[in-house]
Write a protein that holds these residues in place. Structure first.
Motif, PDB file in Angstrom:
ATOM      1  N   LEU A 107       0.967  -1.111   0.234  1.00 37.26           N
ATOM      2  CA  LEU A 107       0.129  -0.166  -0.147  1.00 37.26           C
ATOM      3  C   LEU A 107       0.749   1.226   0.000  1.00 37.26           C
ATOM      4  CD1 LEU A 107      -2.583  -1.042   2.702  1.00 37.26           C
ATOM      5  CD2 LEU A 107      -3.100  -0.529   0.159  1.00 37.26           C
ATOM      6  N   ALA A 108       1.841   1.097   0.977  1.00 33.32           N
ATOM      7  CA  ALA A 108       2.803   2.344   0.748  1.00 33.32           C
ATOM      8  C   ALA A 108       3.426   2.630  -0.524  1.00 33.32           C
ATOM      9  CB  ALA A 108       3.887   2.273   2.142  1.00 33.32           C
ATOM     10  N   ASP A 109       4.133   1.578  -0.996  1.00 29.75           N
ATOM     11  CA  ASP A 109       4.667   1.543  -2.219  1.00 29.75           C
ATOM     12  C   ASP A 109       3.848   2.179  -3.437  1.00 29.75           C
ATOM     13  OD1 ASP A 109       6.944   0.528  -1.052  1.00 29.75           O
ATOM     14  OD2 ASP A 109       6.861  -1.555  -2.120  1.00 29.75           O
ATOM     15  N   ASN A 110       2.418   1.597  -3.460  1.00 30.06           N
ATOM     16  CA  ASN A 110       1.581   2.098  -4.306  1.00 30.06           C
ATOM     17  C   ASN A 110       1.425   3.748  -4.203  1.00 30.06           C
ATOM     18  OD1 ASN A 110       1.296  -0.356  -5.411  1.00 30.06           O
ATOM     19  ND2 ASN A 110      -0.619  -0.541  -4.402  1.00 30.06           N
ATOM     20  N   GLN A 111       1.411   4.352  -3.147  1.00 26.42           N
ATOM     21  CA  GLN A 111       1.303   5.683  -2.880  1.00 26.42           C
ATOM     22  C   GLN A 111       2.706   6.237  -2.883  1.00 26.42           C
ATOM     23  OE1 GLN A 111      -1.188   6.912   0.270  1.00 26.42           O
ATOM     24  NE2 GLN A 111      -2.853   5.617  -0.470  1.00 26.42           N
ATOM     25  N   LYS A 112       3.905   5.745  -3.155  1.00 29.94           N
ATOM     26  CA  LYS A 112       5.245   6.176  -3.241  1.00 29.94           C
ATOM     27  C   LYS A 112       5.665   7.054  -1.825  1.00 29.94           C
ATOM     28  CE  LYS A 112       4.991   6.436  -8.209  1.00 29.94           C
ATOM     29  NZ  LYS A 112       4.411   5.644  -8.494  1.00 29.94           N
ATOM     30  N   ILE A 113       5.172   6.259  -0.722  1.00 31.29           N
ATOM     31  CA  ILE A 113       5.678   6.925   0.417  1.00 31.29           C
ATOM     32  C   ILE A 113       6.155   5.786   1.335  1.00 31.29           C
ATOM     33  CG2 ILE A 113       3.334   6.068   1.558  1.00 31.29           C
ATOM     34  CD1 ILE A 113       3.273   8.699   3.090  1.00 31.29           C
ATOM     35  N   SER A 114       7.038   6.283   1.942  1.00 26.67           N
ATOM     36  CA  SER A 114       8.088   5.396   2.799  1.00 26.67           C
ATOM     37  C   SER A 114       7.181   4.634   4.326  1.00 26.67           C
ATOM     38  CB  SER A 114       9.386   6.070   3.394  1.00 26.67           C
ATOM     39  OG  SER A 114       9.005   6.850   4.477  1.00 26.67           O
ATOM     40  N   LEU A 115       7.577   3.457   4.798  1.00 24.63           N
ATOM     41  CA  LEU A 115       6.944   3.181   6.082  1.00 24.63           C
ATOM     42  C   LEU A 115       7.222   3.892   7.101  1.00 24.63           C
ATOM     43  CD1 LEU A 115       7.235  -0.658   5.476  1.00 24.63           C
ATOM     44  CD2 LEU A 115       5.148   0.466   5.148  1.00 24.63           C
ATOM     45  N   GLN A 116       8.400   4.652   7.185  1.00 25.19           N
ATOM     46  CA  GLN A 116       8.719   5.359   8.226  1.00 25.19           C
ATOM     47  C   GLN A 116       7.825   6.537   8.267  1.00 25.19           C
ATOM     48  OE1 GLN A 116      11.261   4.466   6.001  1.00 25.19           O
ATOM     49  NE2 GLN A 116      12.738   3.438   7.024  1.00 25.19           N
ATOM     50  N   LYS A 117       7.638   7.215   7.148  1.00 25.16           N
ATOM     51  CA  LYS A 117       6.779   8.300   6.741  1.00 25.16           C
ATOM     52  C   LYS A 117       5.219   8.017   7.188  1.00 25.16           C
ATOM     53  CE  LYS A 117       5.838  12.676   5.481  1.00 25.16           C
ATOM     54  NZ  LYS A 117       6.111  13.876   6.405  1.00 25.16           N
ATOM     55  N   VAL A 118       4.815   6.790   6.937  1.00 24.13           N
ATOM     56  CA  VAL A 118       3.459   6.434   7.196  1.00 24.13           C
ATOM     57  C   VAL A 118       3.438   6.253   8.800  1.00 24.13           C
ATOM     58  CG1 VAL A 118       1.801   4.239   7.127  1.00 24.13           C
ATOM     59  CG2 VAL A 118       2.903   5.108   4.971  1.00 24.13           C
ATOM     60  N   ALA A 119       4.219   5.653   9.476  1.00 22.29           N
ATOM     61  CA  ALA A 119       4.285   5.380  10.845  1.00 22.29           C
ATOM     62  C   ALA A 119       4.234   6.780  11.855  1.00 22.29           C
ATOM     63  CB  ALA A 119       5.802   4.590  11.363  1.00 22.29           C
ATOM     64  N   ILE A 120       5.187   7.700  11.104  1.00 27.64           N
ATOM     65  CA  ILE A 120       5.172   9.099  11.717  1.00 27.64           C
ATOM     66  C   ILE A 120       3.987   9.698  11.565  1.00 27.64           C
ATOM     67  CG2 ILE A 120       6.119  11.431  11.539  1.00 27.64           C
ATOM     68  CD1 ILE A 120       8.910  10.061  10.778  1.00 27.64           C
ATOM     69  N   ASN A 121       3.210   9.862  10.401  1.00 23.67           N
ATOM     70  CA  ASN A 121       2.160  10.465  10.080  1.00 23.67           C
ATOM     71  C   ASN A 121       0.951   9.925  10.807  1.00 23.67           C
ATOM     72  OD1 ASN A 121       3.090  12.045   7.940  1.00 23.67           O
ATOM     73  ND2 ASN A 121       2.448  10.824   6.420  1.00 23.67           N
ATOM     74  N   ILE A 122       0.965   8.765  11.386  1.00 27.32           N
ATOM     75  CA  ILE A 122      -0.213   8.120  12.266  1.00 27.32           C
ATOM     76  C   ILE A 122       0.284   8.063  13.530  1.00 27.32           C
ATOM     77  CG2 ILE A 122      -1.115   6.764  10.319  1.00 27.32           C
ATOM     78  CD1 ILE A 122       0.060   4.261  11.399  1.00 27.32           C
ATOM     79  N   GLY A 123       1.521   8.682  14.077  1.00 30.28           N
ATOM     80  CA  GLY A 123       1.675   8.947  15.197  1.00 30.28           C
ATOM     81  C   GLY A 123       2.446   7.666  16.050  1.00 30.28           C
ATOM     82  N   LEU A 124       3.170   6.867  15.145  1.00 29.48           N
ATOM     83  CA  LEU A 124       3.955   5.614  15.500  1.00 29.48           C
ATOM     84  C   LEU A 124       5.540   6.050  15.669  1.00 29.48           C
ATOM     85  CD1 LEU A 124       2.126   2.645  13.749  1.00 29.48           C
ATOM     86  CD2 LEU A 124       1.762   3.575  16.257  1.00 29.48           C
ATOM     87  N   SER A 125       6.125   5.091  16.286  1.00 28.47           N
ATOM     88  CA  SER A 125       7.665   5.421  16.203  1.00 28.47           C
ATOM     89  C   SER A 125       7.950   5.241  14.673  1.00 28.47           C
ATOM     90  CB  SER A 125       8.402   4.556  17.233  1.00 28.47           C
ATOM     91  OG  SER A 125       8.290   3.260  16.756  1.00 28.47           O
ATOM     92  N   GLU A 126       9.390   5.802  14.258  1.00 30.61           N
ATOM     93  CA  GLU A 126       9.463   5.677  13.023  1.00 30.61           C
ATOM     94  C   GLU A 126       9.680   4.232  12.379  1.00 30.61           C
ATOM     95  OE1 GLU A 126      13.528   7.180  10.353  1.00 30.61           O
ATOM     96  OE2 GLU A 126      12.876   8.503  11.902  1.00 30.61           O
ATOM     97  N   ASN A 127      10.172   3.571  13.099  1.00 33.50           N
ATOM     98  CA  ASN A 127      10.345   2.084  12.610  1.00 33.50           C
ATOM     99  C   ASN A 127       9.423   0.911  13.119  1.00 33.50           C
ATOM    100  OD1 ASN A 127      12.836   2.585  11.046  1.00 33.50           O
ATOM    101  ND2 ASN A 127      13.868   2.897  12.825  1.00 33.50           N
ATOM    102  N   ALA A 128       8.346   1.532  13.661  1.00 32.97           N
ATOM    103  CA  ALA A 128       7.307   0.699  14.241  1.00 32.97           C
ATOM    104  C   ALA A 128       6.721  -0.475  13.314  1.00 32.97           C
ATOM    105  CB  ALA A 128       6.031   1.365  14.894  1.00 32.97           C
ATOM    106  N   ILE A 129       6.403  -0.051  12.245  1.00 35.46           N
ATOM    107  CA  ILE A 129       5.766  -0.714  11.015  1.00 35.46           C
ATOM    108  C   ILE A 129       6.774  -1.976  10.614  1.00 35.46           C
ATOM    109  CG2 ILE A 129       4.767  -1.029   8.845  1.00 35.46           C
ATOM    110  CD1 ILE A 129       3.575   1.798   9.217  1.00 35.46           C
ATOM    111  N   TYR A 130       8.236  -1.726  10.755  1.00 33.49           N
ATOM    112  CA  TYR A 130       9.112  -2.566  10.068  1.00 33.49           C
ATOM    113  C   TYR A 130       9.226  -3.797  11.424  1.00 33.49           C
ATOM    114  CZ  TYR A 130      10.755  -0.256   6.148  1.00 33.49           C
ATOM    115  OH  TYR A 130      11.071   0.347   5.021  1.00 33.49           O
ATOM    116  N   GLY A 131       9.006  -3.322  12.652  1.00 37.65           N
ATOM    117  CA  GLY A 131       8.867  -4.362  13.596  1.00 37.65           C
ATOM    118  C   GLY A 131       7.932  -5.362  13.631  1.00 37.65           C
ATOM    119  N   TRP A 132       6.612  -4.952  12.656  1.00 38.92           N
ATOM    120  CA  TRP A 132       5.643  -6.194  12.407  1.00 38.92           C
ATOM    121  C   TRP A 132       6.050  -7.024  11.410  1.00 38.92           C
ATOM    122  CZ3 TRP A 132       1.411  -1.871  11.374  1.00 38.92           C
ATOM    123  CH2 TRP A 132       1.388  -1.149  12.738  1.00 38.92           C
TER     124      TRP A 132
END
Length: 115
Positions: free
Chosen positions: A10-35
Motif C-alpha cells: 500500500l505504501a509503495d503504491n502511494q510512493k511513501i515510505s513506511l517510516q513516513k506512514v508511521a510518523i504520520n499516524i503517530g507511531l515510532s519511525e520503525n514501528a511498522i518494520y517491527g511487524w
C-alpha cells in the motif's frame, strides 16, 4: 502475503515510505518494520487501515478484495452539506482536512456545478 507485506505494498503504491506512514499516524519511525517479526497492536493496525482507507481485515489477510483507488469529484464534494464527513473520502497525509481548508475547497469548486 503477511500484514507487513500488505502495508508495504500500500505504501509503495502511494510512493511513501513506511517510516513516513508511521510518523504520520503517530507511531515510532520503525514501528511498522517491527511487524515483520511481531504482531501489531489492534489500535495501531486500525490507524494504518484508516490511513490507507482499507479494512483491518484486508491488512490481516481475511479480506482479499484489493483496495480500489476512488476518484473524488471536488466540485460535487464542495456542494455537500457542511456536516458531511469529508474524512470518509478525503484526507491529507491520512489526517483530516482542517475546516478552513474545506471552506477554500468549497469556494474553489462549488461554482463548477453551476456552469
Amino acid at each position: 502475503m503477511t500484514t507487513f507485506e500488505r502495508i508495504k505494498k500500500l505504501a509503495d503504491n502511494q510512493k511513501i515510505s513506511l517510516q513516513k506512514v508511521a510518523i504520520n499516524i503517530g507511531l515510532s519511525e520503525n514501528a511498522i518494520y517491527g511487524w515483520k517479526t511481531r504482531k501489531p497492536k489492534g489500535e495501531d493496525l486500525a490507524k494504518v487501515a484508516d490511513y490507507f482507507h482499507v479494512s483491518v481485515d484486508y491488512l490481516l489477510g481475511r479480506d482479499t478484495t484489493e483496495p480500489e483507488n476512488q476518484t473524488v469529484d471536488l466540485a460535487e464534494l464542495a456542494n455537500k452539506p457542511k456536516d458531511f464527513d469529508w474524512g470518509s473520502v478525503l484526507s491529507v497525509g491520512g489526517k483530516p482536512i482542517p475546516e478552513e481548508d474545506k471552506e477554500i475547497i468549497r469556494r474553489l469548486f462549488a461554482h463548477k456545478l453551476s456552469d
